[in-house]
Design a protein around this motif. Structure first.
Motif, PDB file in Angstrom:
ATOM      1  N   PRO A 186       0.789  -1.234   0.000  1.00 36.07           N
ATOM      2  CA  PRO A 186       0.000   0.000   0.000  1.00 36.07           C
ATOM      3  C   PRO A 186       0.816   1.276   0.000  1.00 36.07           C
ATOM      4  N   GLY A 187       2.115   1.187   0.237  1.00 37.06           N
ATOM      5  CA  GLY A 187       2.964   2.364   0.096  1.00 37.06           C
ATOM      6  C   GLY A 187       2.858   3.360   1.231  1.00 37.06           C
ATOM      7  N   PHE A 188       3.006   2.886   2.448  1.00 35.94           N
ATOM      8  CA  PHE A 188       2.986   3.806   3.594  1.00 35.94           C
ATOM      9  C   PHE A 188       4.112   4.829   3.438  1.00 35.94           C
ATOM     10  N   GLY A 189       3.743   6.107   3.553  1.00 35.26           N
ATOM     11  CA  GLY A 189       4.713   7.182   3.436  1.00 35.26           C
ATOM     12  C   GLY A 189       4.922   7.704   2.031  1.00 35.26           C
ATOM     13  N   PHE A 190       4.297   7.078   1.054  1.00 39.77           N
ATOM     14  CA  PHE A 190       4.453   7.496  -0.343  1.00 39.77           C
ATOM     15  C   PHE A 190       3.192   8.204  -0.807  1.00 39.77           C
ATOM     16  N   ALA A 191       3.288   9.513  -1.012  1.00 37.27           N
ATOM     17  CA  ALA A 191       2.139  10.335  -1.416  1.00 37.27           C
ATOM     18  C   ALA A 191       0.992  10.208  -0.413  1.00 37.27           C
ATOM     19  N   LYS A 192       1.354  10.182   0.863  1.00 34.91           N
ATOM     20  CA  LYS A 192       0.359  10.076   1.939  1.00 34.91           C
ATOM     21  C   LYS A 192       0.844  10.857   3.150  1.00 34.91           C
ATOM     22  N   THR A 193      -0.082  11.561   3.798  1.00 35.35           N
ATOM     23  CA  THR A 193       0.241  12.255   5.033  1.00 35.35           C
ATOM     24  C   THR A 193       0.284  11.254   6.187  1.00 35.35           C
ATOM     25  N   VAL A 194       0.735  11.708   7.338  1.00 38.00           N
ATOM     26  CA  VAL A 194       0.757  10.838   8.516  1.00 38.00           C
ATOM     27  C   VAL A 194      -0.638  10.307   8.805  1.00 38.00           C
ATOM     28  N   ASP A 195      -1.626  11.197   8.810  1.00 39.04           N
ATOM     29  CA  ASP A 195      -3.009  10.764   9.088  1.00 39.04           C
ATOM     30  C   ASP A 195      -3.496   9.763   8.045  1.00 39.04           C
ATOM     31  N   SER A 222       8.195   7.836   9.066  1.00 43.15           N
ATOM     32  CA  SER A 222       7.823   9.084   9.726  1.00 43.15           C
ATOM     33  C   SER A 222       6.434   9.021  10.353  1.00 43.15           C
ATOM     34  N   MET A 223       5.557   8.149   9.848  1.00 45.17           N
ATOM     35  CA  MET A 223       4.242   8.011  10.475  1.00 45.17           C
ATOM     36  C   MET A 223       4.389   7.582  11.936  1.00 45.17           C
ATOM     37  N   ILE A 224       5.485   6.889  12.235  1.00 43.95           N
ATOM     38  CA  ILE A 224       5.753   6.457  13.609  1.00 43.95           C
ATOM     39  C   ILE A 224       6.463   7.552  14.387  1.00 43.95           C
ATOM     40  N   TYR A 225       7.605   7.986  13.905  1.00 44.70           N
ATOM     41  CA  TYR A 225       8.400   8.878  14.742  1.00 44.70           C
ATOM     42  C   TYR A 225       7.837  10.302  14.811  1.00 44.70           C
ATOM     43  N   LYS A 226       7.090  10.733  13.802  1.00 48.12           N
ATOM     44  CA  LYS A 226       6.434  12.039  13.915  1.00 48.12           C
ATOM     45  C   LYS A 226       5.283  11.990  14.915  1.00 48.12           C
ATOM     46  N   THR A 227       4.542  10.881  14.905  1.00 50.70           N
ATOM     47  CA  THR A 227       3.450  10.723  15.872  1.00 50.70           C
ATOM     48  C   THR A 227       3.982  10.685  17.300  1.00 50.70           C
ATOM     49  N   LEU A 228       5.149  10.066  17.480  1.00 47.74           N
ATOM     50  CA  LEU A 228       5.742   9.925  18.811  1.00 47.74           C
ATOM     51  C   LEU A 228       6.689  11.074  19.160  1.00 47.74           C
ATOM     52  N   ASN A 229       6.796  12.053  18.254  1.00 44.57           N
ATOM     53  CA  ASN A 229       7.712  13.178  18.460  1.00 44.57           C
ATOM     54  C   ASN A 229       9.116  12.663  18.752  1.00 44.57           C
ATOM     55  N   SER A 230       9.577  11.757  17.880  1.00 43.72           N
ATOM     56  CA  SER A 230      10.845  11.078  18.100  1.00 43.72           C
ATOM     57  C   SER A 230      11.673  11.128  16.825  1.00 43.72           C
ATOM     58  N   THR A 231      12.495  10.108  16.597  1.00 43.39           N
ATOM     59  CA  THR A 231      13.340  10.024  15.410  1.00 43.39           C
ATOM     60  C   THR A 231      13.279   8.607  14.862  1.00 43.39           C
ATOM     61  N   SER A 232      13.763   8.421  13.636  1.00 47.79           N
ATOM     62  CA  SER A 232      13.766   7.082  13.053  1.00 47.79           C
ATOM     63  C   SER A 232      14.646   6.137  13.866  1.00 47.79           C
ATOM     64  N   GLU A 233      15.715   6.677  14.468  1.00 48.06           N
ATOM     65  CA  GLU A 233      16.612   5.848  15.280  1.00 48.06           C
ATOM     66  C   GLU A 233      15.908   5.301  16.520  1.00 48.06           C
ATOM     67  N   ASN A 234      14.889   5.998  16.989  1.00 51.31           N
ATOM     68  CA  ASN A 234      14.175   5.590  18.202  1.00 51.31           C
ATOM     69  C   ASN A 234      12.780   5.053  17.908  1.00 51.31           C
ATOM     70  N   ALA A 235      12.577   4.564  16.685  1.00 49.28           N
ATOM     71  CA  ALA A 235      11.233   4.159  16.250  1.00 49.28           C
ATOM     72  C   ALA A 235      11.031   2.649  16.206  1.00 49.28           C
TER      73      ALA A 235
END
Length: 275
Positions: A186-195, A222-235
């Motif tokens: 489904p392409g999570f993160g590709f032409a899609k917002t976090v919501d 980014s759907m994970i780390y933006k929601t958690l106010n974190s980074t990819s390293e901590n996701a």
């Protein structure tokens, strides 16, 4: 629900894990991490030991606003790595992550087992016919535009309905080229917002209407780390949480940076399902 990889039938009734190996300098999480043969082979060995069924090699970063590279550069990045891995781990089922038909062709000829295309053939008119001639499994992903423009193309009237319609059209086009083993992403993160990513994940089971196995690629996105106010390293923890959701909603392949944790998720899901 089997796919034929180099004469070996892979049963996707039990979910599998696809380990990610980016050989790009600018991928969003592990860009530039695997620069030499030792680092590459150590990572592949680790992923295989942890239970990866597939190793997905990408030489062209598909992160938002990624720099474009030439076909020659992409080939120079991936072909030697494919040969290196198969020299040391000859039974490895390598997936080549590319939207270019010539890269797909040369990668399969070098020993790869399947093709993972973020554009579902829309960025190269020769891709579907090439895959049909090669006779290999094909992962087709939903995306609008290309990696440079996709984040400006997030307008949908009904996201899930449009994604299903997209796959219906792409699957029909693939069948015309005699492509038999098709997996949809489904392409999570590709032409899609976090919501929109969460909306699609929440309705992922509806994609089973396509009657094709589903690949979920949410790892450290980014759907994970933006929601958690974190980074990819901590996701990683967030990735594991969403992996379980994806499995419960019908995903048959988890494309993951962290194979051990993804496989633990699959094991727990299988136990849950068996009881």
């Amino acid at each position: 629900m089997n796919i034929n990889c180099k004469g070996k039938l892979i049963n996707l009734a039990t979910p599998k894990v696809m380990g990610i190996l980016n050989v790009t300098p600018d991928s969003f999480f592990d860009g530039g991490k695997y620069k030499d043969e030792t680092a590459i082979l150590n990572q592949v060995e680790t992923m295989l030991n942890h239970g990866a069924t597939f190793i997905d090699i990408g030489g062209y970063s598909s992160r938002p606003n990624a720099d474009a590279i030439s076909e020659e550069e992409e080939l120079n990045r991936v072909i030697p790595i494919i040969k290196l891995i198969l020299k040391h781990f000859p039974d490895t089922l390598i997936s080549i992550d590319t939207f270019r038909s010539e890269v797909a062709k040369q990668s399969i000829e070098a020993g790869s087992a399947l093709v993972n295309d973020i554009s579902a053939g829309k960025l190269d008119d020769n891709m579907l016919s090439t895959i049909g001639k090669l006779g290999v499994p094909y992962v087709m992903m939903h995306m609008k535009g290309n990696p440079e423009t996709m984040q400006q193309q997030t307008q949908y009237d009904d996201l899930t309905k449009e994604v299903i319609a997209y796959f219906a059209e792409r699957i029909a086009a693939a069948h015309q080229e005699k492509i038999n083993d098709i997996i949809i992403d489904p392409g999570f993160g590709f032409a899609k917002t976090v919501d929109q990513n969460f909306e699609l994940l929440n309705q992922l089971e509806l994609l089973q209407l396509t009657d094709k196995p589903i690949l979920a690629g949410v790892s450290r996105k980014s759907m994970i780390y933006k929601t958690l106010n974190s980074t990819s390293e901590n996701a990683l923890n967030g990735t594991t949480a969403l992996h379980m959701v994806a499995l419960q909603k019908g995903a048959k392949i988890l494309r993951a940076h962290d194979v051990k944790e993804a496989m633990e998720c699959v094991t727990l899901y299988n136990q849950l399902k068996s009881n």
